[in-house]
Design a protein around this motif. Structure first.
Motif, PDB file in Angstrom:
ATOM      1  N   GLU A   1     -43.889-116.281  54.105  1.00 61.33           N
ATOM      2  CA  GLU A   1     -45.334-116.527  54.081  1.00 61.33           C
ATOM      3  C   GLU A   1     -45.991-115.683  55.168  1.00 61.33           C
ATOM      4  OE1 GLU A   1     -45.705-120.742  54.397  1.00 61.33           O
ATOM      5  OE2 GLU A   1     -45.013-121.101  52.357  1.00 61.33           O
ATOM      6  N   ILE A   2     -46.994-114.893  54.762  1.00 56.63           N
ATOM      7  CA  ILE A   2     -47.580-113.902  55.675  1.00 56.63           C
ATOM      8  C   ILE A   2     -48.876-114.395  56.300  1.00 56.63           C
ATOM      9  CG2 ILE A   2     -48.497-111.550  55.846  1.00 56.63           C
ATOM     10  CD1 ILE A   2     -46.688-110.827  53.445  1.00 56.63           C
ATOM     11  N   GLU A   3     -49.829-114.843  55.452  1.00 55.79           N
ATOM     12  CA  GLU A   3     -51.125-115.266  56.004  1.00 55.79           C
ATOM     13  C   GLU A   3     -51.804-116.250  55.065  1.00 55.79           C
ATOM     14  OE1 GLU A   3     -54.224-112.273  55.991  1.00 55.79           O
ATOM     15  OE2 GLU A   3     -53.110-111.047  54.560  1.00 55.79           O
ATOM     16  N   LEU A   4     -52.619-117.119  55.652  1.00 57.13           N
ATOM     17  CA  LEU A   4     -53.401-118.085  54.883  1.00 57.13           C
ATOM     18  C   LEU A   4     -54.544-117.357  54.186  1.00 57.13           C
ATOM     19  CD1 LEU A   4     -53.935-121.159  54.287  1.00 57.13           C
ATOM     20  CD2 LEU A   4     -55.483-121.104  56.245  1.00 57.13           C
ATOM     21  N   ILE A   5     -54.685-117.573  52.868  1.00 54.54           N
ATOM     22  CA  ILE A   5     -55.752-116.887  52.126  1.00 54.54           C
ATOM     23  C   ILE A   5     -56.694-117.851  51.414  1.00 54.54           C
ATOM     24  CG2 ILE A   5     -54.505-114.712  51.812  1.00 54.54           C
ATOM     25  CD1 ILE A   5     -53.729-115.647  49.005  1.00 54.54           C
ATOM     26  N   GLY A   6     -56.379-119.146  51.424  1.00 59.00           N
ATOM     27  CA  GLY A   6     -57.291-120.073  50.759  1.00 59.00           C
ATOM     28  C   GLY A   6     -56.803-121.506  50.868  1.00 59.00           C
TER      29      GLY A   6
ATOM     30  N   TYR B   1     -51.110-119.267  50.571  1.00 56.12           N
ATOM     31  CA  TYR B   1     -50.730-118.174  51.453  1.00 56.12           C
ATOM     32  C   TYR B   1     -50.417-116.911  50.651  1.00 56.12           C
ATOM     33  CZ  TYR B   1     -50.093-121.689  55.116  1.00 56.12           C
ATOM     34  OH  TYR B   1     -50.292-122.691  56.022  1.00 56.12           O
ATOM     35  N   LYS B   2     -50.658-115.777  51.272  1.00 54.79           N
ATOM     36  CA  LYS B   2     -50.093-114.527  50.773  1.00 54.79           C
ATOM     37  C   LYS B   2     -48.664-114.471  51.272  1.00 54.79           C
ATOM     38  CE  LYS B   2     -50.709-109.478  50.902  1.00 54.79           C
ATOM     39  NZ  LYS B   2     -51.532-108.372  51.456  1.00 54.79           N
ATOM     40  N   GLY B   3     -47.739-114.159  50.379  1.00 52.99           N
ATOM     41  CA  GLY B   3     -46.336-114.146  50.760  1.00 52.99           C
ATOM     42  C   GLY B   3     -45.611-112.927  50.234  1.00 52.99           C
ATOM     43  N   LEU B   4     -44.344-112.851  50.580  1.00 49.84           N
ATOM     44  CA  LEU B   4     -43.491-111.766  50.126  1.00 49.84           C
ATOM     45  C   LEU B   4     -42.219-112.368  49.545  1.00 49.84           C
ATOM     46  CD1 LEU B   4     -43.549-108.625  50.179  1.00 49.84           C
ATOM     47  CD2 LEU B   4     -42.150-108.742  52.254  1.00 49.84           C
ATOM     48  N   TYR B   5     -41.916-111.988  48.300  1.00 47.73           N
ATOM     49  CA  TYR B   5     -40.715-112.483  47.631  1.00 47.73           C
ATOM     50  C   TYR B   5     -40.059-111.321  46.902  1.00 47.73           C
ATOM     51  CZ  TYR B   5     -37.764-114.978  44.267  1.00 47.73           C
ATOM     52  OH  TYR B   5     -36.702-115.410  43.504  1.00 47.73           O
ATOM     53  N   LYS B   6     -38.838-111.011  47.294  1.00 47.19           N
ATOM     54  CA  LYS B   6     -38.082-109.916  46.674  1.00 47.19           C
ATOM     55  C   LYS B   6     -38.914-108.630  46.639  1.00 47.19           C
ATOM     56  CE  LYS B   6     -35.019-112.825  43.912  1.00 47.19           C
ATOM     57  NZ  LYS B   6     -33.805-112.529  44.678  1.00 47.19           N
TER      58      LYS B   6
ATOM     59  N   ALA C   1     -48.496-115.143  45.727  1.00 45.98           N
ATOM     60  CA  ALA C   1     -49.327-116.213  46.277  1.00 45.98           C
ATOM     61  C   ALA C   1     -48.476-117.475  46.334  1.00 45.98           C
ATOM     62  CB  ALA C   1     -50.556-116.435  45.404  1.00 45.98           C
ATOM     63  N   VAL C   2     -48.571-118.186  47.431  1.00 46.63           N
ATOM     64  CA  VAL C   2     -47.754-119.387  47.648  1.00 46.63           C
ATOM     65  C   VAL C   2     -48.694-120.570  47.857  1.00 46.63           C
ATOM     66  CG1 VAL C   2     -45.919-120.458  48.996  1.00 46.63           C
ATOM     67  CG2 VAL C   2     -46.009-117.955  48.773  1.00 46.63           C
ATOM     68  N   LYS C   3     -48.703-121.480  46.894  1.00 47.96           N
ATOM     69  CA  LYS C   3     -49.522-122.686  47.014  1.00 47.96           C
ATOM     70  C   LYS C   3     -48.640-123.785  47.567  1.00 47.96           C
ATOM     71  CE  LYS C   3     -52.445-123.670  43.672  1.00 47.96           C
ATOM     72  NZ  LYS C   3     -53.039-124.228  42.424  1.00 47.96           N
ATOM     73  N   GLN C   4     -49.004-124.286  48.750  1.00 43.93           N
ATOM     74  CA  GLN C   4     -48.158-125.234  49.470  1.00 43.93           C
ATOM     75  C   GLN C   4     -48.750-126.638  49.365  1.00 43.93           C
ATOM     76  OE1 GLN C   4     -47.198-125.656  54.112  1.00 43.93           O
ATOM     77  NE2 GLN C   4     -46.494-123.731  53.249  1.00 43.93           N
ATOM     78  N   LEU C   5     -47.959-127.585  48.904  1.00 38.72           N
ATOM     79  CA  LEU C   5     -48.432-128.955  48.722  1.00 38.72           C
ATOM     80  C   LEU C   5     -48.747-129.602  50.065  1.00 38.72           C
ATOM     81  CD1 LEU C   5     -49.044-131.387  46.979  1.00 38.72           C
ATOM     82  CD2 LEU C   5     -46.612-131.900  46.898  1.00 38.72           C
TER      83      LEU C   5
ATOM     84  N   THR D   1     -46.748-117.819  42.699  1.00 34.94           N
ATOM     85  CA  THR D   1     -47.345-117.127  41.554  1.00 34.94           C
ATOM     86  C   THR D   1     -47.590-115.665  41.902  1.00 34.94           C
ATOM     87  OG1 THR D   1     -49.631-117.600  42.210  1.00 34.94           O
ATOM     88  CG2 THR D   1     -48.528-119.247  40.843  1.00 34.94           C
ATOM     89  N   GLU D   2     -47.944-114.884  40.887  1.00 32.64           N
ATOM     90  CA  GLU D   2     -48.274-113.488  41.151  1.00 32.64           C
ATOM     91  C   GLU D   2     -49.485-113.419  42.084  1.00 32.64           C
ATOM     92  OE1 GLU D   2     -49.980-111.165  37.888  1.00 32.64           O
ATOM     93  OE2 GLU D   2     -50.088-113.004  36.719  1.00 32.64           O
ATOM     94  N   PHE D   3     -49.543-112.363  42.887  1.00 27.72           N
ATOM     95  CA  PHE D   3     -50.609-112.194  43.866  1.00 27.72           C
ATOM     96  C   PHE D   3     -51.774-111.430  43.253  1.00 27.72           C
ATOM     97  CE2 PHE D   3     -52.504-109.722  47.438  1.00 27.72           C
ATOM     98  CZ  PHE D   3     -53.005-110.807  48.160  1.00 27.72           C
TER      99      PHE D   3
END
Length: 456
Positions: A206-211, A219-224, A229-233, A274-276
């Motif tokens: 996870e790189i930075e909070l975007i919403g 969060y904006k994230g990096l995967y492979k 985009a990473v939606k965190q509960l 999900t896709e960014f």
């Protein structure tokens, strides 16, 4: 090109067609330059079958193509909701007792939302002429009956346990008292694992909070090596099932104008990956750029992209319920994609309670909770108005409390400045008070495609 195979091993149930997504069950290093190496958990897309049924030509998420051994991968499976006919939602203690006393059968039961503890449930059981009530506590993404020793992943697992064994209750659960109307469902975590949707936390950065969204932070994230985009509960105890239901809907959807689910991270904190979409949501995109940057070609492209996604949902009888420009995301290629399936549900249906965005919601949905693809079409008309007014809030100068009254009396918003006549005509038809008179998304898409072909 050959590979050892267990003669009794059935590699897959059916031939995979072009575009099928598969997930790797094992690492594959490859033994020739034609092979496509991959690691366990990688998602690959089938490009085409080969003459050898044990091999497919596939590509990885970076677009590299090569040969893929069929026995090393499995097709990604949709995650379906499990039926919960005994779940009655928001009913009172008195209503539950009245329902169970109507039948007076030992072991009759129902599950309802807790009146006093938001996010918890109550199990109500008829036994020896009385109705006993047990609090079901939601804690750390698990459920337990107050005073019991067992933890459960969801309500289905809990009910099945007490159907087999009273285990401290007044009696075993014998007969479910079904709810009339709505059909509720629950998601089983193991179905995401079996379907090939689980991502390991160690593979996600996870790189930075975007919403911030309804359920948690994004969060904006990096995967492979790709941005995601990473939606965190945010609230594990109260929202886990709703969060996973959104993910389950997304496992069944694949369209170039829908934001795609990449996977789910399970554990103490659930994450949807999900896709960014690098240019953010459509409202902010319109407001930040305005008429000096956004051309008519961009507007008709966004309108058509969104309609294409909604036509796909319509074909699957999936109702979005929250269609608005804020839920349309734009990627670096200026492609618009529909997102936010937190409220989505299959089929025409009614739902109890809940808060809906009044200015975007069709009158019959607001008044009677009757949602359908035609109520989505009403919302699409509002979205078009947002698009051609460059992100203005709908119904300017009308107080929120008065919007429904004005609409039912026949008021309709005027065409935004510079809006093509064909687009405004589509808006007005989308805002017909009679849902049956509104166009389908299939009809609207044809009109928009024709208009796009002549827009420069």
């Amino acid at each position: 090109m050959t590979m050892p195979m267990d003669q009794n091993h059935q590699q897959h149930q059916e031939a995979w067609s072009r575009g099928t997504q598969v997930v790797a069950n094992y690492n594959f290093e490859g033994s020739s330059p034609d092979d496509l190496p991959f690691k366990k958990g990688d998602v690959l897309t089938i490009v085409q079958p080969t003459k050898d049924p044990n091999w497919y030509k596939g590509k990885n998420e970076s677009g590299k193509e090569g040969m893929v051994p069929a026995t090393y991968v499995q097709k990604r499976k949709e995650v379906h909701l499990q039926a919960m006919p005994w779940y009655h939602g928001k009913i009172s203690r008195e209503e539950a007792e009245a329902l169970l006393n109507d039948f007076r059968e030992e072991g009759d039961f129902l599950v309802r939302d807790s009146v006093h503890f938001q996010g918890d449930y109550t199990l109500s059981i008829y036994f020896e002429g009385m109705v006993d009530h047990y609090r079901i506590i939601a804690k750390h993404n698990k459920l337990e009956v107050d005073g019991g020793d067992c933890l459960f992943d969801n309500l289905i697992q809990l009910v099945e346990h007490y159907q087999n064994d009273a285990d401290g209750l007044c009696t075993k659960l014998i007969r479910a008292l079904p709810k009339k109307g709505d059909s509720f469902g629950a998601v089983r975590i193991q179905d995401f694992e079996a379907g090939g949707w689980v991502i390991q936390k160690k593979d996600l950065q996870e790189i930075e909070l975007i919403g911030r969204g309804e359920f948690g932070d994004v969060y904006k994230g990096l995967y492979k090596n790709q941005f995601v985009a990473v939606k965190q509960l945010k609230d594990q105890d109260r929202a886990a099932q709703a969060f996973l239901k959104e993910a389950s809907v997304m496992t069944s959807l694949r369209h170039p104008n829908l934001v795609q689910l990449i996977g789910v991270v399970l554990g103490d904190t659930i994450r949807l990956v999900t896709e960014f979409m690098g240019k953010g949501n459509l409202v902010e995109y319109l407001r930040s750029r305005g008429r000096s940057v956004i051309q008519k070609k961009d507007q008709i492209d966004f309108a058509t992209d969104t309609c294409a996604a909604m036509e796909y949902l319509e074909s699957k009888k999936l109702v979005h319920r929250d269609l608005a420009a804020r839920n349309i995301l734009i990627n670096e290629n200026n492609t618009a994609k529909v997102s936010d399936f937190g409220l989505a549900k299959y089929g025409d249906y009614s739902t109890e309670g809940g808060k809906f965005p009044i200015k975007w919601t069709a009158p019959e949905a607001l008044k009677n909770n009757n949602f359908s693809n035609k109520s989505d079409m009403w919302s699409y008309g509002i979205l078009l108005w947002e698009l051609y007014s460059f992100g203005r809030v709908p119904y300017p100068r009308i107080p929120l409390a008065d919007v429904v009254m004005h609409v039912e009396k026949g008021y309709r918003m005027e065409a935004p400045e510079g809006c093509p006549k064909q687009i405004y005509s589509l808006m007005l038809r989308a805002w017909n008070l009679n849902p049956a008179e509104r166009p389908t998304f299939k009809e609207a898409l044809q009109e928009l495609q024709n208009l796009r072909s002549t827009t420069v």
